[in-house]
Design an enzyme around this catalytic site. Structure first.
Site, PDB file in Angstrom:
ATOM      1  N   THR A   1       2.868  -6.168   5.037  1.00  0.00           N
ATOM      2  CA  THR A   1       3.287  -6.487   3.836  1.00  0.00           C
ATOM      3  C   THR A   1       3.933  -5.119   3.233  1.00  0.00           C
ATOM      4  O   THR A   1       4.168  -5.291   1.992  1.00  0.00           O
ATOM      5  CB  THR A   1       2.396  -6.983   3.010  1.00  0.00           C
ATOM      6  OG1 THR A   1       1.281  -5.944   3.021  1.00  0.00           O
ATOM      7  CG2 THR A   1       1.661  -8.357   3.108  1.00  0.00           C
TER       8      THR A   1
ATOM      9  N   SER B   1      -1.500   3.462  -3.385  1.00  0.00           N
ATOM     10  CA  SER B   1      -0.978   2.475  -3.086  1.00  0.00           C
ATOM     11  C   SER B   1       0.347   2.480  -2.493  1.00  0.00           C
ATOM     12  O   SER B   1       1.209   3.636  -2.546  1.00  0.00           O
ATOM     13  CB  SER B   1      -1.288   1.226  -4.194  1.00  0.00           C
ATOM     14  OG  SER B   1      -0.258   1.669  -5.057  1.00  0.00           O
ATOM     15  N   LYS B   2       0.968   1.254  -2.206  1.00  0.00           N
ATOM     16  CA  LYS B   2       2.241   1.283  -1.751  1.00  0.00           C
ATOM     17  C   LYS B   2       3.221   1.715  -2.747  1.00  0.00           C
ATOM     18  O   LYS B   2       4.345   1.997  -2.350  1.00  0.00           O
ATOM     19  CB  LYS B   2       2.683  -0.278  -0.949  1.00  0.00           C
ATOM     20  CG  LYS B   2       1.390  -0.419   0.175  1.00  0.00           C
ATOM     21  CD  LYS B   2       1.901  -1.556   0.970  1.00  0.00           C
ATOM     22  CE  LYS B   2       0.609  -1.648   1.964  1.00  0.00           C
ATOM     23  NZ  LYS B   2       0.557  -2.808   2.591  1.00  0.00           N
ATOM     24  N   ARG B   3       2.903   1.375  -3.926  1.00  0.00           N
ATOM     25  CA  ARG B   3       3.668   2.001  -5.047  1.00  0.00           C
ATOM     26  C   ARG B   3       4.069   3.404  -5.040  1.00  0.00           C
ATOM     27  O   ARG B   3       4.941   3.946  -5.624  1.00  0.00           O
ATOM     28  CB  ARG B   3       3.270   1.352  -6.440  1.00  0.00           C
ATOM     29  CG  ARG B   3       2.738  -0.020  -6.318  1.00  0.00           C
ATOM     30  CD  ARG B   3       4.126  -0.709  -6.998  1.00  0.00           C
ATOM     31  NE  ARG B   3       4.371  -0.309  -8.573  1.00  0.00           N
ATOM     32  CZ  ARG B   3       3.584  -0.763  -9.472  1.00  0.00           C
ATOM     33  NH1 ARG B   3       2.863  -1.550  -9.411  1.00  0.00           N
ATOM     34  NH2 ARG B   3       3.917  -0.215 -10.785  1.00  0.00           N
ATOM     35  N   ASP B   4       3.030   4.108  -4.524  1.00  0.00           N
ATOM     36  CA  ASP B   4       3.044   5.578  -4.673  1.00  0.00           C
ATOM     37  C   ASP B   4       4.275   6.104  -3.533  1.00  0.00           C
ATOM     38  O   ASP B   4       3.537   6.351  -2.245  1.00  0.00           O
ATOM     39  CB  ASP B   4       1.931   6.179  -4.563  1.00  0.00           C
ATOM     40  CG  ASP B   4       1.069   6.075  -5.556  1.00  0.00           C
ATOM     41  OD1 ASP B   4       0.900   6.580  -6.493  1.00  0.00           O
ATOM     42  OD2 ASP B   4      -0.040   4.999  -5.321  1.00  0.00           O
TER      43      ASP B   4
END
Length: 502
Positions: free
Chosen positions: A17, A258-261
RNA sequence: GCCCCCAUGGUCUAGCGGCCGAGGACGCCACCCUUUCAAGGUGGAGAUCGCGGGUUCGAAUCCCGCUGGGGGUACCA
């Protein structure tokens, strides 16, 4: 309970993902080290059971990330293996089979509640200040009721029939016993209406089918451990060892990474010029330590010295400063210069600083020497091309004022530079000691401090005020180019001096 | 809200009852080295071991409570 077991089989099971980030890789790393150290099997399994969030490109991103950092798997995508397929989306029949078994033995039940009803239920619970959770509406449906729903064309999900009371407890290798009150657990969905399993069903079935001995994963999974325990028990299987790794927090400690970082993505780190050795080493040190002073570990060292039991159970922040230091340390002290140079080469070609660098060529030698001179200033591989550019091509134009050190007149800089050029024309640049001796003597002769004489030469030859040692720089740039560049600087200074004279 | 996990300097950690008047690393500061920038060397500031109770001759280390932080609470993983 022990972690050093025979026939260790462990797995890293990411869901496709998005890009793999440092938290996931760290979990993979610890799992990998444990496998290698016990001569066990490390498996990669893709948990692609969420149709909505599925992102095909992340499969390559995941495998690329793992390979980049040196984690090779014995079974999984690309390599196959006896327990395959290693994509959960290709194992649907298997989950169906086990769900039917659960249904038949009354460990699970079909639920026909619509997502809308569930959402509304949650909303009502929230408003009433009650804990959200499924109300077990379908837990005791009669055969007639089920048939009625089916006749309406409703596709059910299958839910776990969690015991209403008592406790479920298990062991975590890092934390000891953990127990949960069954009354607080939910009748979690095991099989979605689209026929795909949820994580809860899929992990348990696959971990069993693939012979996993130690279930390693992030600590965000602790809350669902009782569900899994209930399933292992319901199937009548012996429970594996559970190991929940601490999460990695954002640098400011506010929430988990998280993947946001973005920068925390493995591939981003690679593209920013981090060395895989440094990233591996750093990641191993967050949440684990060998002793009170050793901190530089190669992958081989880690395989030998790592210990699952010594992993700290407490969350740790991701510290970019420390990673940067580690990277710089690897560049400057650990990686052999030839190796380092070979990693800079692609960047040079990419940026058009060189056309090609054939093995054994003069260009290769030059690049290697240049990298050797500047590596103490290189924190990232990506800084390499700029740092060595003046060894390969003519420096771009620079401000004439750079040629004139503080407390020095342009005329003095000019005089020193002309004299220095003459010295170099005479003796060349290959004998560093001799050049240094002559130039130091020259400083005295022309009445300048060494800095006042050396800085103009440095700027003339490199186009900048920071460079490696002057004499090694001259040598590697070579005599001809050094003199040409000094002449160019002399011309710049001359026009400066004549303007000043007007 | 409820459930769960965690708790040593700013950060990552060593420590698993006496060797700790707490060790290392990053970061920070100073000095040394020095032709620039770095790198390197030396030294320094920085922790009443989150707080409060116990247990013990003795606790950073064991137990309980509190507080704080984190995680979970989906037909996501």
């Amino acid at each position: 309970m022990t972690s050093s077991t025979d026939n260790v089989r462990v797995r890293f099971a990411p869901s496709p993902t998005g890009d793999l980030h440092v938290g996931g890789v760290r979990t993979a790393l610890f799992t990998y080290l444990f496998a290698r150290q016990n001569e066990g099997t490390f498996i990669l399994r893709i948990e692609d059971t969420d149709q909505a969030r599925y992102d095909e490109s992340s499969i390559t991103s995941i495998t690329e990330s793992l390979r980049w950092i040196g984690l090779d798997w014995d079974e999984g995508p690309d390599v196959g293996g006896p327990a395959g397929p290693y994509f959960q989306s290709q194992r649907l029949d298997l989950y169906r089979k086990y769900v039917d078994k659960l249904l038949a033995e009354d460990y699970a039940y079909e639920c026909y509640c619509s997502p809308e009803r569930l959402a509304q239920l949650r909303e009502e619970q929230r408003k009433a200040g009650r804990p959200p959770g499924y109300d077990r509406h379908c837990r005791n449906l009669t055969d007639e009721q089920r048939q009625e729903y089916r006749d309406q064309g409703i596709k059910p999900v299958v839910r776990l029939k969690v015991p209403l009371d008592g406790t479920t407890s298990g062991m975590d290798l890092l934390r000891g016993p953990i127990s949960f009150e069954n009354g607080k657990l939910e009748d979690a969905v095991l099989l979605k209406s689209d026929g795909y399993p949820t994580y809860h069903l899929a992990v348990v079935v696959d971990d069993k089918e693939m012979g996993i001995t130690h279930v390693t994963r992030g600590e965000e999974w602790i809350p669902s451990m009782p569900l899994h325990l209930i399933l292992w028990d319901a199937f009548g299987w012996d429970r594996p060892v559970f190991v929940h790794m601490p999460v990695i927090l954002k640098p400011d400690g506010k929430g988990k990474l998280s993947k946001r970082d973005g920068a925390a993505s493995m591939l981003a780190l690679r593209d920013e010029g981090y060395l895989h050795e440094a990233v591996l080493n750093y990641l191993a040190m967050v949440g684990w330590a060998y002793d009170d002073h050793t901190e530089i570990f190669s992958k081989e060292d880690l395989i030998e010295k790592f210990s699952l039991e010594r992993v700290s159970p407490s969350p740790a922040r991701f510290n970019y400063e420390k990673l940067e230091w580690m990277n710089q340390h690897y560049i400057n002290h650990i990686i052999p210069v030839e190796d380092l140079a070979s990693r800079v080469v692609p960047l040079l070609v990419e940026q058009g600083l060189v056309d090609e660098v054939p093995p054994g060529s003069d260009t290769e030698k030059l690049v290697t020497e240049a990298v050797g001179l500047i590596k103490d200033k290189m924190k990232f591989l990506t800084e390499g091309p700029d740092l060595i550019s003046y060894f390969l091509t003519e420096p771009p134009d620079y401000d004439t004022s750079l040629l004139v050190p503080r407390k020095t007149e342009p005329a003095e800089a000019l005089r020193g530079l002309e004299a220095a050029r003459d010295v170099i024309s005479e003796i060349g640049v290959d004998d560093e000691e001799e050049v240094e001796k002559r130039l130091r003597a020259l400083a005295e002769e022309v009445g300048l401090k060494v800095g006042q004489l050396f800085m103009p030469i440095r700027v003339a030859v490199t186009g900048r005020t920071a460079s490696p040692g002057l004499f090694e720089t001259l040598r590697v740039v070579n005599k001809e180019r050094s003199i040409a560049r000094m002449n160019r600087a002399i011309e710049k200074l001359k026009s400066e001096v004549s303007v000043a004279a007007d």
